[in-house]
Design an enzyme around this catalytic site. Structure first.
Site, PDB file in Angstrom:
ATOM      1  CE  LYS A   1      30.509  68.130 -14.232  1.00 15.77           C
ATOM      2  NZ  LYS A   1      28.960  68.558 -14.990  1.00 15.77           N
TER       3      LYS A   1
ATOM      4  CB  SER B   1      26.798  68.103 -11.762  1.00 17.00           C
ATOM      5  OG  SER B   1      26.635  68.571 -12.871  1.00 17.00           O
TER       6      SER B   1
ATOM      7  CB  SER C   1      25.361  71.323 -14.824  1.00 14.37           C
ATOM      8  OG  SER C   1      24.765  70.106 -13.747  1.00 14.37           O
TER       9      SER C   1
HETATM   10  N1  GLN Z   1      21.100  69.627 -11.998  1.00 14.81           N
HETATM   11  C1  GLN Z   1      20.241  69.071 -13.081  1.00 14.81           C
HETATM   12  C2  GLN Z   1      20.014  67.683 -12.882  1.00 14.81           C
HETATM   13  O1  GLN Z   1      20.588  67.500 -12.270  1.00 14.81           O
HETATM   14  C3  GLN Z   1      21.339  69.006 -14.312  1.00 14.81           C
HETATM   15  C4  GLN Z   1      22.403  69.040 -14.342  1.00 14.81           C
HETATM   16  C5  GLN Z   1      23.406  69.347 -15.632  1.00 14.81           C
HETATM   17  O2  GLN Z   1      23.758  70.214 -15.969  1.00 14.81           O
HETATM   18  N2  GLN Z   1      24.134  68.625 -15.642  1.00 14.81           N
HETATM   19  O3  GLN Z   1      20.032  67.020 -14.166  1.00 14.81           O
END
Ligand code: GLN
Length: 493
Positions: free
Chosen positions: A84, A159, A183
Site C-alpha cells: 500500500k 482504503s 481498511s
Molecule cells: N473507512 C475508514 C475511514 O475512512 C477507515 C479507514 C482506515 O481503516 N484507514 O477512516
C-alpha cells in the site's frame, strides 16, 4: 470459505516460495509475468500507483542467484508482493495517493517492508488507496479510480482498495494494507479474499505514514488464511524503532493451523445483526453460522452494548489524531511546496493545493474537536466511550473465544454511489472500527457470493495477541465452507 483466487501462475504465496526454493520456478520469470500483469490488468483496474519493474527484477534475479548457489533466500523466496502506498519503500515513491506527497521518495523502508525483503519477498508495486487512508471505497485517491475485479462498475472498498484488487485479480498472491477503522478487512470482504488486522502493537508502525496513531496497524491481504498467517508471522514482532510495538513473542502461525471447530466457542453479538442490513449479507453470514454449529462449533450469544457509539467515537478520535499528524505537511520539510511571499501564505496555499476534500474535512473536524472548550466534550468523551467498548469485548471474551460478525454491512457498492453522502460511507466501517478502537486482532474471510456474483465476507475477532487462535478458527471455517467455485471475471491467471 476458501477463495478461488490464486496468485500469478495459479499459485499461492507459500507454493511460489517452495517452488523457487526448490529450483522448480525462476523468481525472475515469475517477476516478469507479474510486472506484465500489473501493467496490463493492473492498469485497467487502477490497482497501482507505481510498478517497480527495475528494482523488482533485480531483486528476483538475486533470489535466483542465491538458490543456484545453494543459499536459502527465505520463506517468501521470489514471492511478488504489492505494498500500500502509505508504507515507505526506500527509493520508490510513497504518495498516500495524495498530491501533497506526489513526489515523495522515502530514504528508508518501513520495518514491515524490511522484513518482507529479508524473507525473500519481491516488492513489485505500490497500490492505490484512499488519500491518507481516509475512505471506504478508494474513491478519495487524488490520482485514479480503482475498480473491483468482480464488477468494474463497483468499488473495491477502501482504503486499501488497490491492494485488495491486486490480490483478488491474481496479479500478486498477497499485499500489505493498513487499517485504522477497517481498511484491510472491508476491501478484503468486498473483493472476496482474506484480510487480517493484527492486535494493535503486533506489527511495527515504523515507516507507515501516520493517520490516527492510536488505531493504525499494518495488515495483510491474501487469497487464503494460510498465506495471510505466513506473511503476518514474518512482519510481526517487536521493533526498537516503534515504541508501541509489542514485545510478545511471535508464534509460527501457519504451523498452528489445524482445522478443529469443536474446541472453539463463537460469540455472536446481537448488535451486529441489525435490522436494515443487506439481506444477502445477513443470509450468507447466518448460513455460515449454521454450518459452523452443524460441524460442532459452539455458538453462544454475546452482547456488545456500546457498539452503537462506535462510529461517532471512531470519527472523533481518528479525525483528532489525523489533524495533528497531518500538521507536518507544511511545505517546509517534505512534499509539495507552493511558493509564496509569506510563511503563512505558503502553509495555506500548499495545504489547499495538496489535500483533497475528504482529508480537508477530517482535518477541520479534528481541529474542532481538539479545540479549547470542546476537547472535554468531544475528544475526552470519545476516549471514555472507547474504554466502554473495550470492556464490552472483555466481557464477551469471558464467554467466547472468537467473536463472529459480518465484515461489511453491504457487498461492493457502485462507483459514485456514496461519494455525496459521507455519513453513509462512514457506516461501511460499522462492524470493523470496533476492533481498532479496542485494539483487537480481526480477520475477514469470504463466506459466499451475494446474488451469485458479489463477494461477502465474515469477520472473526480474537482477544488481544490471540492471533494463533484467530488463525486457527479462520482456517477451520475456511475449510468447512469450502471453495466458492467462482473467480472474479477479471483475473490474471
Ligand atoms: N473507512 C475508514 C475511514 O475512512 C477507515 C479507514 C482506515 O481503516 N484507514 O477512516
Amino acid at each position: 470459505m476458501e477463495s478461488d483466487v490464486f496468485g500469478p501462475a495459479g499459485l499461492r504465496a507459500r507454493e511460489i516460495a517452495s517452488a523457487v526454493r526448490g529450483g522448480r520456478l525462476r523468481a525472475a520469470d515469475l517477476c516478469r509475468r507479474t510486472i506484465d500483469a500489473a501493467r496490463g490488468l493492473g492498469e485497467a483496474l487502477g490497482a497501482f500507483n507505481s510498478v517497480l519493474a527495475d528494482s523488482a527484477m533485480a531483486c528476483a534475479q538475486e533470489i535466483d542467484r542465491r538458490v543456484v548457489s545453494g543459499e536459502d533466500p527465505g520463506p517468501l523466496a521470489g514471492v511478488p508482493l504489492a505494498i500500500k502506498d502509505n508504507i515507505c519503500t526506500r527509493g520508490s515513491r510513497t504518495t498516500c495517493s495524495s498530491r501533497i506527497l506526489e513526489d515523495f521518495v522515502p530514504p528508508y523502508d518501513a520495518t514491515a517492508v524490511t522484513r518482507l525483503r529479508a524473507a525473500g519477498g519481491v516488492i513489485v508495486a505500490k497500490t492505490n488507496m484512499d488519500e491518507f487512508a481516509m475512505g471506504s471505497s478508494n474513491e478519495n485517491s487524488a490520482f485514479r479510480l480503482c475498480r473491483n475485479p468482480w464488477d468494474i462498475e463497483r468499488v473495491p472498498g477502501g482504503s486499501s482498495g488497490g491492494s485488495a484488487a491486486a490480490v483478488a485479480s491474481g496479479i500478486v498472491p498477497a499485499a500489505l494494507g493498513s487499517e485504522t477503522g477497517g481498511s484491510v478487512r472491508q476491501p478484503a470482504s468486498l473483493c472476496g479474499i482474506v484480510g487480517v488486522k493484527p492486535t494493535y502493537g503486533r506489527v511495527s508502525r515504523y515507516g507507515l505514514v501516520a493517520f490516527a496513531s492510536s488505531l493504525d496497524q499494518i495488515g495483510v491481504l491474501a487469497a487464503d488464511v494460510a498465506d495471510a498467517a505466513l506473511i503476518l508471522s514474518i512482519i510481526a514482532g517487536h521493533d526498537p524503532l516503534d515504541s508501541t510495538s509489542a514485545p510478545e513473542p511471535v508464534e509460527p502461525y501457519v504451523s498452528l493451523l489445524s482445522g478443529d471447530l469443536r474446541s472453539v466457542t463463537f460469540g455472536l453479538p446481537d448488535e451486529y445483526f441489525v435490522s436494515g442490513m443487506d439481506p444477502e449479507v445477513e443470509r450468507l453470514v447466518k448460513g455460515a453460522v449454521e454450518r459452523i454449529g452443524g460441524a460442532g462449533g459452539r455458538i453462544v450469544p454475546v452482547s456488545l452494548p456500546h457498539t452503537r457509539f462506535a462510529i461517532p467515537t471512531y470519527y472523533l478520535i481518528a479525525t483528532a489524531e489525523a489533524s495533528s499528524n497531518l500538521a507536518r505537511y507544511d511545505g517546509v520539510r517534505y512534499g509539495l511546496r507552493e511558493p509564496s511571499r509569506t510563511l503563512e501564505e505558503m502553509y495555506r496555499r500548499t495545504r489547499s493545493a495538496g489535500f483533497g476534500a475528504e482529508v480537508r474535512r477530517r482535518i477541520m473536524l479534528g481541529t474542532y474537536v481538539l479545540s479549547a472548550g470542546y476537547y472535554d466534550a468531544y475528544y475526552l468523551k470519545a476516549q471514555k466511550v472507547r474504554t466502554l467498548l473495550r470492556r464490552d469485548f472483555e466481557e464477551a471474551f469471558r464467554k467466547s473465544d472468537i467473536i463472529l460478525t459480518p465484515t461489511s454491512p453491504t457487498p461492493a457498492f457502485r462507483l459514485g454511489e456514496k461519494t455525496e453522502a459521507p455519513l453513509e460511507m462512514y457506516l461501511s466501517d460499522i462492524f470493523t472500527a470496533t476492533a481498532n478502537l479496542a485494539g483487537l486482532p480481526a480477520i475477514s474471510i469470504p463466506c459466499g457470493l451475494a446474488s451469485g456474483r458479489l463477494p461477502v465476507g465474515l469477520q472473526l475477532i480474537g482477544d488481544h495477541f490471540q492471533e494463533p487462535a484467530l488463525f486457527k478458527a479462520a482456517a477451520a471455517v475456511e475449510a468447512l465452507l469450502g471453495p466458492t467455485g467462482m473467480r472474479p471475471p477479471l483475473a490474471a491467471t
